[in-house]
Scaffold this motif. Structure first.
Motif, PDB file in Angstrom:
ATOM      1  N   ARG A 125      32.603  26.319   7.299  1.00  0.00           N
ATOM      2  CA  ARG A 125      31.728  26.761   6.218  1.00  0.00           C
ATOM      3  C   ARG A 125      31.817  25.810   5.036  1.00  0.00           C
ATOM      4  O   ARG A 125      32.745  25.024   4.933  1.00  0.00           O
ATOM      5  CB  ARG A 125      31.999  28.199   5.819  1.00  0.00           C
ATOM      6  N   SER A 126      30.850  25.964   4.152  1.00  0.00           N
ATOM      7  CA  SER A 126      30.787  25.122   2.959  1.00  0.00           C
ATOM      8  C   SER A 126      31.335  25.862   1.756  1.00  0.00           C
ATOM      9  O   SER A 126      31.174  27.082   1.641  1.00  0.00           O
ATOM     10  CB  SER A 126      29.340  24.702   2.683  1.00  0.00           C
ATOM     11  N   PHE A 127      31.966  25.097   0.878  1.00  0.00           N
ATOM     12  CA  PHE A 127      32.490  25.617  -0.384  1.00  0.00           C
ATOM     13  C   PHE A 127      31.888  24.771  -1.503  1.00  0.00           C
ATOM     14  O   PHE A 127      31.807  23.546  -1.378  1.00  0.00           O
ATOM     15  CB  PHE A 127      34.015  25.507  -0.424  1.00  0.00           C
ATOM     16  N   THR A 128      31.478  25.430  -2.586  1.00  0.00           N
ATOM     17  CA  THR A 128      30.851  24.729  -3.700  1.00  0.00           C
ATOM     18  C   THR A 128      31.518  25.125  -5.005  1.00  0.00           C
ATOM     19  O   THR A 128      31.890  26.282  -5.204  1.00  0.00           O
ATOM     20  CB  THR A 128      29.345  25.067  -3.772  1.00  0.00           C
ATOM     21  N   ALA A 129      31.653  24.142  -5.894  1.00  0.00           N
ATOM     22  CA  ALA A 129      32.137  24.382  -7.249  1.00  0.00           C
ATOM     23  C   ALA A 129      31.180  23.682  -8.204  1.00  0.00           C
ATOM     24  O   ALA A 129      30.594  22.649  -7.872  1.00  0.00           O
ATOM     25  CB  ALA A 129      33.549  23.833  -7.426  1.00  0.00           C
ATOM     26  N   THR A 130      31.005  24.274  -9.381  1.00  0.00           N
ATOM     27  CA  THR A 130      30.116  23.689 -10.383  1.00  0.00           C
ATOM     28  C   THR A 130      30.810  23.649 -11.738  1.00  0.00           C
ATOM     29  O   THR A 130      31.714  24.436 -12.009  1.00  0.00           O
ATOM     30  CB  THR A 130      28.809  24.498 -10.529  1.00  0.00           C
ATOM     31  N   SER A 131      30.353  22.721 -12.567  1.00  0.00           N
ATOM     32  CA  SER A 131      30.788  22.628 -13.964  1.00  0.00           C
ATOM     33  C   SER A 131      29.573  22.252 -14.795  1.00  0.00           C
ATOM     34  O   SER A 131      28.694  21.524 -14.333  1.00  0.00           O
ATOM     35  CB  SER A 131      31.867  21.558 -14.147  1.00  0.00           C
ATOM     36  N   THR A 132      29.557  22.740 -16.004  1.00  0.00           N
ATOM     37  CA  THR A 132      28.433  22.494 -16.898  1.00  0.00           C
ATOM     38  C   THR A 132      28.907  21.695 -18.105  1.00  0.00           C
ATOM     39  O   THR A 132      30.002  21.922 -18.605  1.00  0.00           O
ATOM     40  CB  THR A 132      27.829  23.836 -17.359  1.00  0.00           C
ATOM     41  N   TYR A 133      28.063  20.775 -18.544  1.00  0.00           N
ATOM     42  CA  TYR A 133      28.375  20.025 -19.759  1.00  0.00           C
ATOM     43  C   TYR A 133      27.117  19.886 -20.610  1.00  0.00           C
ATOM     44  O   TYR A 133      25.994  20.008 -20.135  1.00  0.00           O
ATOM     45  CB  TYR A 133      28.992  18.663 -19.434  1.00  0.00           C
ATOM     46  N   ASP A 134      27.327  19.668 -21.893  1.00  0.00           N
ATOM     47  CA  ASP A 134      26.238  19.525 -22.850  1.00  0.00           C
ATOM     48  C   ASP A 134      25.503  18.214 -22.588  1.00  0.00           C
ATOM     49  O   ASP A 134      26.128  17.174 -22.402  1.00  0.00           O
ATOM     50  CB  ASP A 134      26.813  19.547 -24.268  1.00  0.00           C
ATOM     51  N   SER A 135      24.189  18.265 -22.602  1.00  0.00           N
ATOM     52  CA  SER A 135      23.403  17.078 -22.272  1.00  0.00           C
ATOM     53  C   SER A 135      23.513  15.982 -23.324  1.00  0.00           C
ATOM     54  O   SER A 135      23.106  14.846 -23.076  1.00  0.00           O
ATOM     55  CB  SER A 135      21.937  17.443 -22.051  1.00  0.00           C
ATOM     56  N   SER A 136      24.099  16.290 -24.477  1.00  0.00           N
ATOM     57  CA  SER A 136      24.308  15.246 -25.480  1.00  0.00           C
ATOM     58  C   SER A 136      25.479  14.335 -25.089  1.00  0.00           C
ATOM     59  O   SER A 136      25.657  13.269 -25.672  1.00  0.00           O
ATOM     60  CB  SER A 136      24.559  15.865 -26.861  1.00  0.00           C
ATOM     61  N   GLN A 137      26.256  14.749 -24.097  1.00  0.00           N
ATOM     62  CA  GLN A 137      27.362  13.938 -23.599  1.00  0.00           C
ATOM     63  C   GLN A 137      26.895  13.137 -22.386  1.00  0.00           C
ATOM     64  O   GLN A 137      26.050  13.604 -21.622  1.00  0.00           O
ATOM     65  CB  GLN A 137      28.539  14.834 -23.176  1.00  0.00           C
ATOM     66  N   SER A 138      27.466  11.967 -22.216  1.00  0.00           N
ATOM     67  CA  SER A 138      27.137  11.197 -21.010  1.00  0.00           C
ATOM     68  C   SER A 138      28.018  11.683 -19.868  1.00  0.00           C
ATOM     69  O   SER A 138      29.146  12.129 -20.083  1.00  0.00           O
ATOM     70  CB  SER A 138      27.360   9.706 -21.253  1.00  0.00           C
ATOM     71  N   LEU A 139      27.502  11.583 -18.656  1.00  0.00           N
ATOM     72  CA  LEU A 139      28.280  11.973 -17.487  1.00  0.00           C
ATOM     73  C   LEU A 139      29.568  11.165 -17.422  1.00  0.00           C
ATOM     74  O   LEU A 139      30.632  11.706 -17.107  1.00  0.00           O
ATOM     75  CB  LEU A 139      27.459  11.797 -16.204  1.00  0.00           C
ATOM     76  N   ASN A 140      29.507   9.886 -17.725  1.00  0.00           N
ATOM     77  CA  ASN A 140      30.704   9.037 -17.690  1.00  0.00           C
ATOM     78  C   ASN A 140      31.817   9.550 -18.594  1.00  0.00           C
ATOM     79  O   ASN A 140      32.988   9.402 -18.277  1.00  0.00           O
ATOM     80  CB  ASN A 140      30.366   7.591 -18.065  1.00  0.00           C
ATOM     81  N   SER A 141      31.460  10.165 -19.720  1.00  0.00           N
ATOM     82  CA  SER A 141      32.482  10.628 -20.660  1.00  0.00           C
ATOM     83  C   SER A 141      33.151  11.930 -20.233  1.00  0.00           C
ATOM     84  O   SER A 141      34.244  12.246 -20.689  1.00  0.00           O
ATOM     85  CB  SER A 141      31.890  10.788 -22.067  1.00  0.00           C
ATOM     86  N   VAL A 142      32.509  12.707 -19.346  1.00  0.00           N
ATOM     87  CA  VAL A 142      33.056  14.011 -18.941  1.00  0.00           C
ATOM     88  C   VAL A 142      33.355  14.103 -17.449  1.00  0.00           C
ATOM     89  O   VAL A 142      33.951  15.077 -16.997  1.00  0.00           O
ATOM     90  CB  VAL A 142      32.101  15.162 -19.334  1.00  0.00           C
ATOM     91  N   GLN A 143      32.950  13.099 -16.696  1.00  0.00           N
ATOM     92  CA  GLN A 143      33.023  13.175 -15.233  1.00  0.00           C
ATOM     93  C   GLN A 143      34.434  13.414 -14.699  1.00  0.00           C
ATOM     94  O   GLN A 143      34.635  14.279 -13.838  1.00  0.00           O
ATOM     95  CB  GLN A 143      32.436  11.893 -14.627  1.00  0.00           C
ATOM     96  N   GLU A 144      35.421  12.675 -15.178  1.00  0.00           N
ATOM     97  CA  GLU A 144      36.779  12.829 -14.663  1.00  0.00           C
ATOM     98  C   GLU A 144      37.290  14.248 -14.877  1.00  0.00           C
ATOM     99  O   GLU A 144      37.828  14.873 -13.958  1.00  0.00           O
ATOM    100  CB  GLU A 144      37.729  11.824 -15.317  1.00  0.00           C
ATOM    101  N   GLU A 145      37.106  14.781 -16.071  1.00  0.00           N
ATOM    102  CA  GLU A 145      37.563  16.142 -16.372  1.00  0.00           C
ATOM    103  C   GLU A 145      36.835  17.181 -15.518  1.00  0.00           C
ATOM    104  O   GLU A 145      37.454  18.077 -14.949  1.00  0.00           O
ATOM    105  CB  GLU A 145      37.342  16.454 -17.855  1.00  0.00           C
ATOM    106  N   LEU A 146      35.520  17.040 -15.395  1.00  0.00           N
ATOM    107  CA  LEU A 146      34.739  18.026 -14.637  1.00  0.00           C
ATOM    108  C   LEU A 146      35.028  17.951 -13.140  1.00  0.00           C
ATOM    109  O   LEU A 146      35.151  18.986 -12.476  1.00  0.00           O
ATOM    110  CB  LEU A 146      33.242  17.834 -14.898  1.00  0.00           C
TER     111      LEU A 146
END
Length: 166
Positions: A125-146
């Motif tokens: 089976r598949s397992f999914t996880a999600t995280s949300t971040y503010d669009s004013s942030q770049s993905l590069n700045s939050v990617q490691e944490e998320l």
């Protein structure tokens, strides 16, 4: 003494011993002694380089830290394998000005679990996880944490689905 009582207990019914811990693991160690955990390759079209090693190490650490199972390269009593199938981002909410306000990052893994001692517990089976971040942030700045948060959530889900069946 109370601390030891609250962290774990054992049930010994003569023929087998099962350890129950508050981390959710329920394993009959008299029959199940080894686990084989394959590295999960990335099959997603979008990839963040460190994601694969981060996931694979966290998954192996989860079993090493929360069970007495010996990790083996082949012929394990339990076998966990699969692949990272999806890593995507999408707009989650829109501001009053019509622009994206939040972005949702999602990671999905497909897992094949084999219990060679009790095949009725096998699954895929598949397992999914999600995280949300503010669009004013770049993905590069939050990617490691998320990604770290999502990997933790995914490995918890997999661990609970495979060895926390009580």
């Amino acid at each position: 003494m109370l601390v030891m009582l609250l962290t774990s207990c054992s049930l010994n019914l003569g023929l087998f011993e099962t350890s129950y811990k508050f981390n959710g693991a329920s394993i009959d160690y008299s029959q199940t002694k080894t686990i084989q955990i394959a590295d999960f390759p990335i099959r997603a079209s979008y990839v963040w380089g460190p994601m694969g090693p981060l996931f694979n190490n966290q998954l192996k650490d989860m079993y090493a830290n929360h069970t007495k199972l010996q990790q083996v390269k082949r012929n394990g009593d339990l076998k966990v394998e699969g692949e990272i199938t999806q890593y995507t981002q999408r707009n989650k909410s829109v501001s009053s000005e019509g622009y994206s306000a939040q972005v949702e990052l999602s990671m999905t893994v497909n897992v094949r679990f084999t219990n060679n001692k009790k095949h009725s517990e096998d699954f895929e089976r598949s397992f999914t996880a999600t995280s949300t971040y503010d669009s004013s942030q770049s993905l590069n700045s939050v990617q490691e944490e998320l990604v770290t948060q999502m990997v933790k959530e995914l490995t918890d889900q997999i661990f609970n689905a495979t060895v926390a069946n009580w």
